[in-house]
Every structure is written in C-alpha cells, then in structure tokens.
Design an enzyme around this catalytic site. Structure first.
Site, mmCIF file in Angstrom:
data_model
loop_
_atom_site.group_PDB
_atom_site.id
_atom_site.type_symbol
_atom_site.label_atom_id
_atom_site.label_comp_id
_atom_site.label_asym_id
_atom_site.label_seq_id
_atom_site.Cartn_x
_atom_site.Cartn_y
_atom_site.Cartn_z
ATOM 1 N N LYS A 98 0.819 -1.216 0.000
ATOM 2 C CA LYS A 98 0.000 0.000 0.000
ATOM 3 C C LYS A 98 0.852 1.265 0.000
ATOM 4 C CE LYS A 98 -4.258 -2.034 1.574
ATOM 5 N NZ LYS A 98 -3.844 -3.452 1.790
HETATM 6 C C1 LIG Z 1 -4.455 -4.528 1.143
HETATM 7 C C2 LIG Z 1 -3.635 -5.767 1.019
HETATM 8 C C3 LIG Z 1 -3.977 -6.795 0.100
HETATM 9 C C4 LIG Z 1 -5.228 -6.734 -0.758
HETATM 10 O O1 LIG Z 1 -5.148 -5.771 -1.779
HETATM 11 P P1 LIG Z 1 -6.490 -5.296 -2.549
HETATM 12 O O2 LIG Z 1 -6.034 -4.158 -3.386
HETATM 13 O O3 LIG Z 1 -7.454 -4.874 -1.471
HETATM 14 O O4 LIG Z 1 -6.997 -6.440 -3.338
HETATM 15 C C5 LIG Z 1 -3.130 -7.889 0.004
HETATM 16 N N1 LIG Z 1 -2.026 -8.001 0.776
HETATM 17 C C6 LIG Z 1 -1.670 -7.052 1.673
HETATM 18 C C7 LIG Z 1 -0.452 -7.248 2.502
HETATM 19 C C8 LIG Z 1 -2.452 -5.903 1.825
HETATM 20 O O5 LIG Z 1 -2.094 -4.974 2.727
#
Ligand SMILES: *Cc1c(COP(=O)(O)O)cnc(C)c1O
Length: 462
Positions: free
Chosen positions: A112
């Site tokens: 993120k």
């Molecule tokens: C948010 C997150 C996901 C999922 O991603 P999306 O964009 O919501 O599909 C997967 N792995 C981690 C470590 C995350 O923080």
C-alpha cells in the site's frame, strides 16, 4: 482526462476533483472515460528505464496536464525515494519461469506504500494550489492506517486522523502508526472494536458539518490515484521480463481488488498479459464469483492474512463495469440485487471474464504449509498474503511457458504469527525499523462515541 461513475448518475470529473472526491455521489466508483494506449514501441522504449521514469510515462496521461510535468516528476521522485531498494519494486526469480515482484520495500513494509506515498503528495500539492487544508479520516484494523500516515507525515496542508481499536492491534502495527510523531498526524485509540471505529468514520463522511466547511478526504482503495499508481509496477515488471516482445501473467493476493484492477488497466492500456490469477484467503467472494458465479456475502472469517479479510470487494465493481461494456444501468441493478442477497453475473459476461481471470482460494492451514514449502524450494520466506499468491499461481496457472509474476504484498516480519506457525523462529525487521519497539509513541484514547471523536478532530486539525 475525464472520469465517469460506474453508476452513471454523477457528472464527469477531471483528475483534480476525482482525487479529492473518492466515492461518486451516486454511490459508484470513478473510472477514466478513455484509457491511454501504449503501443509496441512505447512499451519497448521503457525497458531498462528507472522505476520513476516508467512511473512518469505511465501515469502522465491520467493527470491530463493538471499537474505540470516538472512538479509531477518531483512528486514521483520524492515518493519513491522513501523506498529502501533502488529498483523500488524488485523482481526475484523463484523457479525457471516464476517470479516474485517485491512490493514491500516502502516505509511500512506493505504494497500500500506504493500508492499512498504518491497519493499523500498529490493531495498536498493540489490543496496548496487551491489554498485549502484537508482532513483525512480513516479506520484501520492495523495495516492500512500506517501506510496512510507515512504517506501524509510530510504534507503541510493535510491533517490525518486514524482510528484503531484500542489494545486490539499488534504492538508492531500500533507502533508503526503511533511512533510517527508529526504535528499533522493524529492517532486515536477507540475503546471499541474495528467496526465501531469504521462506523464513526462513515458517519463523519456522511455528515461533515462538524468540520465547518473544511474538506474531508478519503484515501481508501477506491481513490482513483491509488489505482493509477499501482499500474506502474505491472508495466515495469513486464518490460523487465521481455514485454512487449512476449506476454506475461500475474498472480495477485486480492481483497478489495484495487491491486488487481490496476493490472487489468495495464492490460487494457496495451501490456501483453495472458492471464491474471486472483488469489484469496478464506474470505473468498472473488473466487466464488469467478469460479461458481456465486456473487454473495458470507460472514467475515479472521485469517492469518488479515489484510485480505473482507466481506465485500469494493473495486470489483470497476471490473464489472468493463465486463458489462460500461452499461451503468446494468451495474446499478446488479449491485442493488447484491445488496439485498445473492446476485448472479450474466453468464455470457462471466464467460468473457474467465478468458483472462482465474481464481484460487487458500485457507489458513494451506497458508502455513505454503510458507514452509516455498522456503524449502526457493529459500524465500513469504508473508501469509504472498503465500496465498504463491499457491494460487501453482494451482491456477494456464501456461508454464509464459512467465508468471506473483505479487509479494507484504514483508514477512509484519505478519510473524503465520511465519511462527510455519515453524520459523520469526522474521527480523529490516534495519530501518530495528528500533521500532523502543521509539516514542503518541496517541490518545477516546470512547467509541461519535461526538467525542468529532470534537477531537475539529479541535486538533490545523
Ligand atoms: C491490502 C492488502 C492486500 C489486498 O489488496 P487489494 O487491493 O485490497 O486487493 C493484500 N495483501 C496485503 C499485505 C495488503 O495490505
């Protein structure tokens, strides 16, 4: 560049307004009205370029001249200078034709950061230009909050308030948020659970009068700028492995589908992608929808991959909009049906989606097994989210001659429970975080009462 709503009942917006708005007033999500296209030569010319240069070329058409080139380059450079790897999102080879795309070299060790580092800086730039100040509010069960805080800590015109459930997030997760000591960063521990915190954030967005005219901004995964920033690493990794001269495939650990939708955008923009594999944990709405046409809610199951614990996958609406040839009326009806109970995707549309998308669900027992197995075969210690991807890639891959790129969405040190359950002593935090557990913390504890929280926000913003 203009952006339209998937429900068709909100006016089109430009880039600046779409970034500041988040959800469309009609309840839909914004998507670009037309997509930029990168032909064979444009993609071939990106091979070997630094990540930041590829980022500039891929994202520039979406900004549509609303931020001048020199400023946009500076925002990109500053965002990715916070990563502790020069390649920003390096590729690692796991097997003869299976690669890991490491997206966890940012300040909070999860993918993120790639989007939130840039989103914070874009918001700050736009607000300064308008001579406005903005307030970000979010609730977190542990993970997203820290990435949003890190993305905003250096922003002069933004205050960020993150609510977490008091004593219900791990010490590492809490400290990643509360040790960011900056005047514009406000951590609130709510005496309640995550749902209480989220309900108060939702109520605050619905009635913003407590801010007396100041803008409340959402940085959750439906914000278009987050999708835009994530398109970049699909392009960068594919050209590193030979695109556009050959196709690649991707496996993506998925929940709200923001990450995977960015990959789909890259494909629509000309990147030769043969297959996308959607990996889920036991919260498998995406897998049930693709595999069984079962588009329905099930109760939340807490898993070892908590950042993928969701009931509804918000960005999936963007894919449905494309699959239904942008028929906003059909999408509104489908989502109304979904809100009331199980819904069914039009079988012809689903058939078309299945030509590009496969899916696989990985439960907790399998996650533990995969962490062990991947380490034995490759020497890599995977985090539990990435583990779902690793297994899904092996199980659902259509063609072993096409390179498979599995997205590594978090560093294993962030999710030690699963690593320890797999029989490892743990995973050390990277050097930049070695003193996390001894740094000064700053946060306030508040009751789970909306007036108390709103009064706090109103009093502490700048
Ligand atoms: C948010 C997150 C996901 C999922 O991603 P999306 O964009 O919501 O599909 C997967 N792995 C981690 C470590 C995350 O923080």
């Amino acid at each position: 560049m203009r952006y339209i709503s998937t429900r068709g009942a909100s006016p089109a917006l430009n880039f600046e307004d779409v970034v500041l708005t988040g959800l469309a007033p009609d309840g839909g999500l914004y998507v670009p009205e037309t997509l930029p296209y990168f032909d064979h030569d444009a993609l071939a010319a990106m091979a070997g370029l630094p990540y930041t240069e590829i980022a500039f070329r891929v994202m520039r058409p979406f900004v549509g001249g609303e931020i001048d080139d020199a400023t946009f380059r500076r925002l990109i450079d500053e965002s990715y200078a916070t990563f502790n790897h020069d390649a920003v999102t390096p590729l690692k080879q796991l097997d003869s034709n299976h690669f890991l795309l490491e997206l966890f070299h940012g300040p909070t060790l999860a993918f993120k950061d790639v989007a939130l580092q840039l989103l914070g800086r874009i918001l700050d730039h736009l607000l300064k230009r308008r001579d406005e100040k903005g307030v970000i509010m979010g609730a977190t069960s542990g993970d997203t909050g820290s990435a949003a805080i890190e993305g905003c800590r250096a922003c002069d015109n933004l205050d960020i308030f993150i609510l977490h459930p008091n004593e219900r997030v791990s010490a590492v997760q809490r400290r990643q948020m509360t040790t960011v000591v900056a005047d514009n960063v406000h951590n609130i521990a709510i005496e309640g659970d995550f749902d209480d915190a989220q309900a108060m954030v939702k109520a605050s967005f619905a009635d913003q009068s407590f801010l007396a005219g100041q803008r409340l901004i959402a940085v959750n995964s439906i914000n278009w700028a987050r999708i835009m920033a994530q398109i970049v690493y699909y392009v960068a990794s594919a050209v590193a492995l030979g695109a556009p001269h050959r196709s690649v495939s991707f496996t993506v650990p998925s929940a709200n589908f923001g990450n995977l939708f960015a990959g789909y955008m890259a494909q629509r923009m000309g990147l030769p992608v043969e297959q996308f594999v959607i990996a889920t944990n036991a919260n498998d709405i995406l897998h049930r929808t693709i595999a069984d046409n079962d588009f329905s809610r099930r109760a939340l199951k807490p898993t070892l991959a908590p950042s993928m614990d969701i009931v509804v996958s918000s960005n999936f609406e963007r894919l449905l909009f494309e699959a239904y040839d942008r028929d906003a009326g059909a999408i509104s009806r489908l989502l109304d049906q979904f809100r009331q109970g199980p819904a069914t995707i039009d079988p012809t549309r689903l058939q078309v989606m299945r030509r590009l998308f496969a899916s696989y669900s990985v439960d907790d027992d399998a996650i533990v097994e995969v962490i062990r197995e991947a380490f034995e075969h490759t020497g890599e210690l995977l985090d539990p989210h990435t583990a779902t991807g690793y297994r899904a890639a092996l199980m659902a891959r259509a063609n072993t001659l096409t390179p498979m790129i599995t997205l590594a969405t978090a560093h294993p040190a962030k999710f030690e429970d699963a690593v320890v359950r797999a029989g490892f002593p743990g995973a050390p935090l990277p050097d930049a975080m070695h003193d996390l557990m001894t740094r000064e913390e700053r946060y306030d504890v508040l009751p789970a009462e909306l007036p108390a929280v709103q009064a706090y926000v109103a009093a502490h913003r700048h």
